[in-house]
Design an enzyme around this catalytic site. Sequence first.
Site, PDB file in Angstrom:
ATOM      1  N   HIS A   1       3.604 -37.624 -35.204  1.00 19.23           N
ATOM      2  CA  HIS A   1       3.526 -39.071 -34.697  1.00 19.23           C
ATOM      3  C   HIS A   1       2.187 -39.665 -34.910  1.00 19.23           C
ATOM      4  O   HIS A   1       1.155 -38.794 -35.221  1.00 19.23           O
ATOM      5  CB  HIS A   1       3.906 -39.072 -33.301  1.00 19.23           C
ATOM      6  CG  HIS A   1       2.956 -38.315 -32.462  1.00 19.23           C
ATOM      7  ND1 HIS A   1       1.714 -38.837 -31.886  1.00 19.23           N
ATOM      8  CD2 HIS A   1       2.833 -37.212 -31.738  1.00 19.23           C
ATOM      9  CE1 HIS A   1       0.978 -37.974 -31.380  1.00 19.23           C
ATOM     10  NE2 HIS A   1       1.603 -37.069 -31.128  1.00 19.23           N
ATOM     11  N   GLY A   2       2.014 -40.858 -34.985  1.00 15.60           N
ATOM     12  CA  GLY A   2       1.122 -41.460 -35.111  1.00 15.60           C
ATOM     13  C   GLY A   2      -0.024 -41.576 -33.973  1.00 15.60           C
ATOM     14  O   GLY A   2       0.303 -41.062 -32.679  1.00 15.60           O
TER      15      GLY A   2
ATOM     16  N   ALA B   1      -3.046 -43.417 -27.469  1.00 19.62           N
ATOM     17  CA  ALA B   1      -4.494 -44.003 -26.879  1.00 19.62           C
ATOM     18  C   ALA B   1      -5.397 -42.930 -26.651  1.00 19.62           C
ATOM     19  O   ALA B   1      -6.413 -43.107 -27.143  1.00 19.62           O
ATOM     20  CB  ALA B   1      -4.020 -44.498 -25.385  1.00 19.62           C
TER      21      ALA B   1
ATOM     22  N   ASN C   1      -5.574 -40.037 -28.925  1.00 12.99           N
ATOM     23  CA  ASN C   1      -5.996 -39.751 -30.259  1.00 12.99           C
ATOM     24  C   ASN C   1      -7.035 -40.705 -30.427  1.00 12.99           C
ATOM     25  O   ASN C   1      -8.141 -40.084 -31.122  1.00 12.99           O
ATOM     26  CB  ASN C   1      -4.842 -40.107 -31.130  1.00 12.99           C
ATOM     27  CG  ASN C   1      -3.650 -39.167 -31.074  1.00 12.99           C
ATOM     28  OD1 ASN C   1      -2.529 -39.750 -31.237  1.00 12.99           O
ATOM     29  ND2 ASN C   1      -4.087 -38.078 -30.721  1.00 12.99           N
TER      30      ASN C   1
ATOM     31  N   ARG D   1       5.646 -39.958 -27.190  1.00 15.58           N
ATOM     32  CA  ARG D   1       5.180 -40.578 -28.230  1.00 15.58           C
ATOM     33  C   ARG D   1       6.201 -39.984 -29.604  1.00 15.58           C
ATOM     34  O   ARG D   1       6.137 -40.827 -30.552  1.00 15.58           O
ATOM     35  CB  ARG D   1       3.610 -40.097 -28.401  1.00 15.58           C
ATOM     36  CG  ARG D   1       3.374 -38.733 -28.352  1.00 15.58           C
ATOM     37  CD  ARG D   1       1.960 -38.569 -28.062  1.00 15.58           C
ATOM     38  NE  ARG D   1       1.299 -37.238 -28.210  1.00 15.58           N
ATOM     39  CZ  ARG D   1       1.229 -36.546 -27.175  1.00 15.58           C
ATOM     40  NH1 ARG D   1       1.883 -36.634 -25.923  1.00 15.58           N
ATOM     41  NH2 ARG D   1       0.769 -35.195 -27.036  1.00 15.58           N
TER      42      ARG D   1
ATOM     43  N   GLU E   1       4.177 -30.850 -28.378  1.00 15.70           N
ATOM     44  CA  GLU E   1       2.606 -30.470 -28.695  1.00 15.70           C
ATOM     45  C   GLU E   1       2.397 -29.127 -27.858  1.00 15.70           C
ATOM     46  O   GLU E   1       2.725 -28.587 -27.101  1.00 15.70           O
ATOM     47  CB  GLU E   1       1.813 -31.532 -28.404  1.00 15.70           C
ATOM     48  CG  GLU E   1       0.481 -31.430 -28.790  1.00 15.70           C
ATOM     49  CD  GLU E   1       0.208 -30.976 -30.458  1.00 15.70           C
ATOM     50  OE1 GLU E   1       0.712 -29.775 -30.705  1.00 15.70           O
ATOM     51  OE2 GLU E   1      -0.556 -31.529 -31.155  1.00 15.70           O
TER      52      GLU E   1
ATOM     53  N   ARG F   1      -7.509 -24.359 -34.391  1.00 16.10           N
ATOM     54  CA  ARG F   1      -7.069 -24.126 -35.368  1.00 16.10           C
ATOM     55  C   ARG F   1      -6.700 -22.500 -35.494  1.00 16.10           C
ATOM     56  O   ARG F   1      -6.089 -22.112 -36.532  1.00 16.10           O
ATOM     57  CB  ARG F   1      -7.942 -24.451 -36.650  1.00 16.10           C
ATOM     58  CG  ARG F   1      -8.015 -25.979 -36.852  1.00 16.10           C
ATOM     59  CD  ARG F   1      -6.734 -26.716 -37.513  1.00 16.10           C
ATOM     60  NE  ARG F   1      -6.700 -27.981 -37.303  1.00 16.10           N
ATOM     61  CZ  ARG F   1      -6.057 -28.889 -36.393  1.00 16.10           C
ATOM     62  NH1 ARG F   1      -5.263 -28.118 -35.771  1.00 16.10           N
ATOM     63  NH2 ARG F   1      -6.246 -30.142 -36.465  1.00 16.10           N
TER      64      ARG F   1
ATOM     65  N   HIS G   1       4.682 -33.102 -33.326  1.00 21.63           N
ATOM     66  CA  HIS G   1       3.096 -33.164 -33.161  1.00 21.63           C
ATOM     67  C   HIS G   1       2.526 -32.420 -34.093  1.00 21.63           C
ATOM     68  O   HIS G   1       3.299 -31.457 -34.653  1.00 21.63           O
ATOM     69  CB  HIS G   1       3.145 -32.924 -31.702  1.00 21.63           C
ATOM     70  CG  HIS G   1       3.722 -33.444 -30.536  1.00 21.63           C
ATOM     71  ND1 HIS G   1       3.297 -34.636 -30.049  1.00 21.63           N
ATOM     72  CD2 HIS G   1       5.106 -33.153 -30.177  1.00 21.63           C
ATOM     73  CE1 HIS G   1       4.270 -35.052 -29.157  1.00 21.63           C
ATOM     74  NE2 HIS G   1       5.430 -34.203 -29.339  1.00 21.63           N
ATOM     75  N   GLY G   2       1.247 -32.593 -34.064  1.00 26.99           N
ATOM     76  CA  GLY G   2       0.579 -31.704 -34.960  1.00 26.99           C
ATOM     77  C   GLY G   2       0.726 -30.271 -34.921  1.00 26.99           C
ATOM     78  O   GLY G   2       0.872 -29.900 -36.037  1.00 26.99           O
TER      79      GLY G   2
END
Lengths: 279, 259
Positions: free
Chosen positions: B11-12, B15, B17, B62, B89, B117, B188-189
């Site tokens: 998703h883009g 707030a 982010n 989101r 997420e 990561r 999500h990421g």
Amino acid sequence: MLIQKASGGVADAFLFRVRKFKSQRMAAYRLVLIRHGESCWNQENRFCGWFDADLSEAGVQEAKRGGQALKDSGFEFDVCYTSVLQRAIRTLWLVLDGIDQMWLPVHRTWRLNERHYGGLTGLNKAETAARHGEAQVKVWRRSYDIPPPPMDAEHDLYSAISQDRRYRDLSKDQLPICESLKDTIARALPFWNEEIVPQIKEGKKVLIAAHGNSLRGIVKHLEDMTDEAIMNLNLPTGIPIVYELDKNLKPIKPMQFLGDEETVRKAMEAVAAQGKAKK
Amino acid sequence: MPKYKLFLLRHGEGAWNKENRFCSWVDQHLSEEGVKEAQQCGGLLKEQGYRLDAVFTSLLTRSIQTAWLVTQAMGDEWVPVLKSWRLNERHYGALIGLNRAELALNHGEEEVRLWRRSYDITPPPITESHPFFFDIYNDRRYLTCDVPLEELPRSESLKQVLDRLLPYWNNVIVPEIKKDRTVLISAHGNSCRALLKHIEGISDDDIVGVTLPTGIPILLELDSDLQPVKPHELLGNQVQIQNAIRKVEDQGKAKKTDT
């Protein structure tokens, strides 16, 4: 925030039903219905049916107001049902956004679609009245079991509708080419009975966002209305309709509308005024 | 010949982010920019002639909002949308709400990069004293999950994300794909990264270097055993894509905040 009973033209139809609710039973369940607001084709006064018209900007605002009315009254739901037509789905989305419950499970079904207007789909209502006469239009709109002419393969919208991917799982018997109100209700009720009722009986709070005629099917069934009585009932658009039901799913009082008095009254008058031939 | 098509979509912008804070299980809407990203993604998929048959999202607003905007742009609002916490997420535990750049200033860019990561390092768990603890665990949606509320995570490594995602992938998503339905996973990421790791067989070491841009549809073409027939493809304008990747990577870098 006022909860308003229906007023104006349907008062007589309601009086009969009010008398039925004299004995106050306990509400075991609560159900909310919402009819989508103005579509781009409503704006043009065209028979929409299974054509997938989008909401107009006014229809978007109606849905937002509906959501606001539910938010103000603190409604929480567990599951939602809607048709496969975007004007109902978007109405549901706007409502869910308004009440911050976008995470709810949503089930979409062709069985909650609007009535299929067959060969009349796409025709301007005033032109149809001028072409066929007000009397014939009245018969098609107001009759319980007389269907409009079918949508055949020559119709402009035939492939856009009948061959749309969303209906690929329907058998030839199931896919309509036109419907009377009786037909619409006959294909909506199995879904109500087999999918929605069990959820209600499990205590799930249900929200249904759909169309004038598919919702009429549910209302007729819930209130055990006659064919004639349901023809005289115009559900308002964009306004949450609340039913309180006993454990046998019988309403314990007439349907209640959430919203301010003026919004409710105006909406009902607007629907009643459609279909008259204009020079 | 590829048999199945699968789209992953991160998703883009929301707030947080924008503020470069770990949003994780805190429920936020997309920002205006995030809405545009979703609409553009839908427009791109429509333009390239794709049609969807099923959409899967997390329980976070989101990702659902993104799915709605994408399907609306494609004229596919009728497509079933199924939602699950298992696509949520990654749970960042006690780091939720903290600004990534400030964390990097205090702990060093490398430490932050590792938390973000690495494959199996779990951040400290969220506790009741955390300002967002009750926002998360008092939310009704977490009473509808297929595990009891008390068993939902309090913090996760990427490995733990994959562990709770895989049953959903195997039992719910894969059967849809095998019916030859084109599936979009709007998530999500880190849930997208975890799934990509699984599908493409990316090693624990290599996943550290994988960054997914926001709002860019990721196309996977899979054979009948759900093995990719080629590397995943980021659809769209390649310059935009590189900028989007760089934007996400910059989030972890130490910056002095404006006073």
